[in-house]
Write an enzyme that holds these catalytic residues in place. Structure first.
Site, mmCIF file in Angstrom:
data_model
loop_
_atom_site.group_PDB
_atom_site.id
_atom_site.type_symbol
_atom_site.label_atom_id
_atom_site.label_comp_id
_atom_site.label_asym_id
_atom_site.label_seq_id
_atom_site.Cartn_x
_atom_site.Cartn_y
_atom_site.Cartn_z
ATOM 1 N N HIS A 54 0.682 -1.065 0.008
ATOM 2 C CA HIS A 54 -0.179 0.140 0.185
ATOM 3 C C HIS A 54 0.749 1.163 -0.024
ATOM 4 O O HIS A 54 1.934 1.363 0.577
ATOM 5 C CB HIS A 54 -0.817 -0.005 1.162
ATOM 6 C CG HIS A 54 -2.019 -1.024 1.389
ATOM 7 N ND1 HIS A 54 -3.111 -0.706 2.066
ATOM 8 C CD2 HIS A 54 -2.261 -1.998 0.659
ATOM 9 C CE1 HIS A 54 -3.820 -1.888 1.897
ATOM 10 N NE2 HIS A 54 -3.072 -2.827 0.925
ATOM 11 N N GLU A 56 0.933 3.758 1.886
ATOM 12 C CA GLU A 56 1.490 4.153 3.023
ATOM 13 C C GLU A 56 2.512 3.482 3.644
ATOM 14 O O GLU A 56 3.678 4.034 4.327
ATOM 15 C CB GLU A 56 0.395 4.256 4.142
ATOM 16 C CG GLU A 56 -0.989 4.914 3.763
ATOM 17 C CD GLU A 56 -1.834 3.940 3.202
ATOM 18 O OE1 GLU A 56 -1.683 3.376 2.208
ATOM 19 O OE2 GLU A 56 -3.117 4.033 3.605
ATOM 20 N N CYS A 84 -6.208 1.969 5.795
ATOM 21 C CA CYS A 84 -6.763 0.663 6.310
ATOM 22 C C CYS A 84 -6.052 0.426 7.702
ATOM 23 O O CYS A 84 -5.323 0.660 8.194
ATOM 24 C CB CYS A 84 -6.353 -0.354 5.249
ATOM 25 S SG CYS A 84 -4.944 -1.124 5.119
ATOM 26 N N CYS A 87 -2.525 -0.663 7.477
ATOM 27 C CA CYS A 87 -1.608 0.685 7.338
ATOM 28 C C CYS A 87 -1.627 1.579 8.770
ATOM 29 O O CYS A 87 -0.689 1.986 9.282
ATOM 30 C CB CYS A 87 -2.117 1.448 6.312
ATOM 31 S SG CYS A 87 -1.636 0.841 4.628
#
EC number: 3.5.4.33
Length: 146
Positions: A54, A56, A84, A87
């Site tokens: 992801h 992040e 999410c 993260c």
């Protein structure tokens, strides 16, 4: 010179646009320290065949390498979509001082579990360039359906 949240979120949106162009869910993230961008990333789960890739997560790794520290206490994460839970955990452990996001994610965002997932010293701001972030995501998913 001090730059605004909107200025930095536009850079995160540029990263999201790269993800869009590469067929990835268009989420972009940057990390800023002392008013300077020290890390840029975008979703690369398809490209890297890695569910943890992801924006992040990649930005946190890049920032830690740039600073030579696993803690990002004096840094701000700008991300185009609410993080999410995965993260959110990484944000907690990296001790980011501030998290700013554009679009909220009512289905998979960490807020479903409550703000306690974030480090207690972290501050949260959201809705920065929310419309731009949401529009890019909607465009991406509408193209998938056609």
């Amino acid at each position: 010179m001090y730059f605004s949240d909107e200025y930095f979120m536009r850079i995160a949106l540029q990263q999201a646009a790269i993800a869009f162009d590469e067929g990835e869910i268009p989420v972009g993230a940057i990390i800023v320290c002392q008013n300077q961008v020290i890390a840029k990333a975008y979703n690369q789960t398809e490209k890297l065949n890695d569910v943890t890739a992801h924006a992040e997560m990649l930005a946190i790794t890049a920032a830690a390498q740039t600073l030579g520290s696993k803690y990002l206490k004096d840094c701000t994460l700008y991300v185009t979509l609410e993080p999410c839970v995965m993260c959110g955990g990484a944000i907690f452990w990296s001790q980011l001082s501030r998290i700013v996001w554009g679009a909220s994610d009512d289905k998979r965002g960490f807020k479903k579990l409550g703000a306690s997932i974030m480090h207690p010293k972290s501050t949260i701001s959201f809705g920065v360039l929310q419309e731009d972030s949401t529009l890019l995501l909607k465009r991406f998913f509408s193209q998938l359906r056609t």
